[in-house]
Design a protein around this motif. Sequence first.
Motif: not given
Length: 817
Positions: A130, A146, A151-152, A174, A220, A226, A228-229, A239, A241-242
């Motif tokens: 990620g 992703i 999503k963030n 996003m 993460g 993966h 997470q932040s 936060e 996700d990517l």
Amino acid sequence: MNMMSNVRKKLVVVGNGMAGIRTVEEILQRAPGMYDITVFGAEPQPNYDRIMLSPLLAGDKSFEQIVLNSLEWYQTNNITLITGEAVQDVNRHGHTVTGEHGSVRPYDILLLATGSNPFVLPLPGATRPGVMTFRSVADVEQMLSIAAPGKNAVVIGGGLLGLEAAHGLNLRGMNVSIVHLMPTLMERQLDASAAHLLERKLTARGMTIYTSANTESFDGEGDNGHVQSVTLKDGQCIEADLVVMAVGIRPNAMLAKSCGLATDRGVLVDDAMRTSDPDIFAIGECIEHNKQCFGLVAPIWDMAKVAADHICGVAQTAFSPVASGTRLKVSGIEMFSAGAFMGDKSTEDVVLRDAARGVYKRLVLREDKLVGVVCFGDARDAGWYFELLKNGDSLGALRDTMIFGPAIALGDPDEALAAMADSAEICGCNGVKKSAICDAITEHGLKTIDDVRTRTKASASCGSCTGLVEGLLKLSLGSDYKADAVKPLCKCTHHGHDEVRRRIQNAPLKTIPAVMQALEWSTPNGCASCRPALNFYLLAAWPGEYVDDAQSRFVNERMHANIQKDGTYSVVPRMWGGTTSARELRAIADVVDKFNIPAVKVTGGQRIDMLGVKKEDLRAVWQDLNAAGLVSGHAYGKALRTVKTCVGSEWCRFGVQDSTAMGVALEKTTWGSWHPHKVKLAVSGCPRNCAEATIKDFGVVATEAGWDLHVGGNGGIKVRATELLCKVTTAQEVMEYACAFLQLYRMEARYLERTAPWIERVGLKYVQERIVDNAELRKSLFADFLDAQKFAQTDPWAEEASDKALGRKFNAMAVLV
Ligand SMILES: Cc1cc2nc3c(=O)[nH]c(=O)nc-3n(C[C@H](O)[C@H](O)[C@H](O)COP(=O)(O)OP(=O)(O)OC[C@H]3O[C@@H](n4cnc5c(N)ncnc54)[C@H](O)[C@@H]3O)c2cc1C
Ligand code: SF4
């Protein structure tokens, strides 16, 4: 005969990117056939426009649209392309290179064009799934796997690349945060005021910006979970996700270093682009020249010319980087900066700030000379400022008014463009100079901005130089320009058809009101000229998504029948390839009797036309015809009309192919497709051409060896015979070429332009380059056509009879096989 003279020298290019292939193009121009050329590319794709990765990420362009050199281009030029294999060893002594999968190639001359690598911050968590960079198609694919609305995404780096990534992910829905180390965004291109405006614009688009922010870690679950932040040094946690790291690039000099060439930050080259080994050249972002490395394409185009001159031995040119401005279009916002735009104690500023329009200009002067410039939000005058800056002349009286641009300062905006040096670069993305554009306009009789784009590539990438290119068209064509160049689509807009289509695709715009709003239509609801055109352009651009607007159609299309001069209608059922049956003929005869239809006529397109049908009978007439399996012939529409056939080899003693089956298959595949104008096809079973295929939009003539494909024919007032597109051997190819041609026509021609004038305008070669030479593009056009056909009009009367569309009734490809 001296056999040795036929032995060509071997050129191996390492790096199938923008620099390497531009150099190959330059070499082919200077000395075609001088070298056997092999290109190694670590990426699996053919050469594509890396600058266009941002629109690819944003969903504005497909991969096919950003390919610069198709696989056919390599084949046509006898270039061996080895993709998906990085060169890992250069044996300078033996003059060979070895790829990672074992390919070995000898070389006489080696060209290194290995580009650069994105810098990865050595922070905890940087290798988590990620967390990625933004350099290649693979990176974009990874991001898209992703990316999803809601999503963030966190982008590290508020420079050009970071903001492009942020913009693309924002358009994908996003929640985007940008983390930037410095106090202002794009500090290398913009002064603080412009950067502040930029920050405001991005925030207004929903992005969150953290400036003076230092990243601490990517977090993460566990060591390898993966991401997470993202944690910042000041303790803030965002936060994620990517995460996209866009914090700079480093020249990729690894291969050069490993084979002992002189390197520092990059591969060291001299003014001829030669490395420390006289048989090895290097070019592009991997090099270092006089302590300078490069990260934009403009200087690379100059390097390519110089390298080609020396590799072909045609001229002793020297690379000398010219001062260039940075013209950028970040997230659709135009910007330009050049020279010493930050200023110092010895300079003074002239500033224009129009906060409401989001426009900011800053001119930096030293001793009555322009030494720096920043334009934000409107960079139309950037070229003029840049010329003033480069020339270094005293400004004199210009000083007082120059901030308002040449239109005010000189009293005539065209004057500045005319005064610009021939060598001035107009299109930074593709390295196109003023002289190249003016020469192309004169030599090839170009009339529109799209003609110039096609011929020179100027304005074909980011589009920020479009105004300048338009200006040059105006200057070159004089009064002709007004007549032909940008003919407005209608009185409601000053935009021409091509521009409207471009904006529909790129913005993207998906409804008629959205187009009218975005392009500032002068009337609230448009007119009878623009509404049908917009309706068609939207249908073509967004099949299955855009809902046809019946109110934007001409009366015949609304009535699904042709109105006649006495107010009655004519009804023409479809007869596949001109074939019919006793059952169909009986049904037609019954309808004629039942509704007292006064005239029945066989048309030139081999259909039966019932003339004089009363408006109130139309629905009932069609109910009976539908019941017998007959569907609309669309004889009234800007659509596929008929496919005419001769009897062909089934019956005719001269026939060499089954023209009827071919015509039926073509019609069953293409019926119901909307087009800029009516489209007629024909198939003849031998060169005697009884189906008159050579005056159709797409004509197929069978030969012993296969099929000749003809395009751009026209009966009617101005008869035009077709031109030969190409020859193919199989029926499947006929289908593929025909559909690809129709797709190209409907995606590029202007509404109400038939194929004949369209081909006269763009040139047969243009069409051949896309349909014949470029198999990849042809296949993708074919696929697009078939996709769009899933949503094509079927039989309007049957659809009116049942609430839901009937769907396609025939699987034409099954007929073909
Ligand atoms: C998203 C993005 C936006 C950009 N926007 C702009 C812009 O607006 N304006 C501008 O001027 N520039 C822009 N650039 C920069 C521009 O794209 C580059 O300057 C240009 O692509 C450099 O060309 P190159 O051939 O040197 O490198 P590349 O295009 O990167 O090509 C190098 C190729 O060599 C391959 N390679 C590396 N090592 C090997 C090996 N050992 N064997 C085989 N192949 C190898 C790589 O995989 C790559 O395909 C942008 C770049 C990106 C990523
Ligand atoms: S074109 Fe040839 S095959 Fe077709 S009907 Fe005429 S002569 Fe026969």
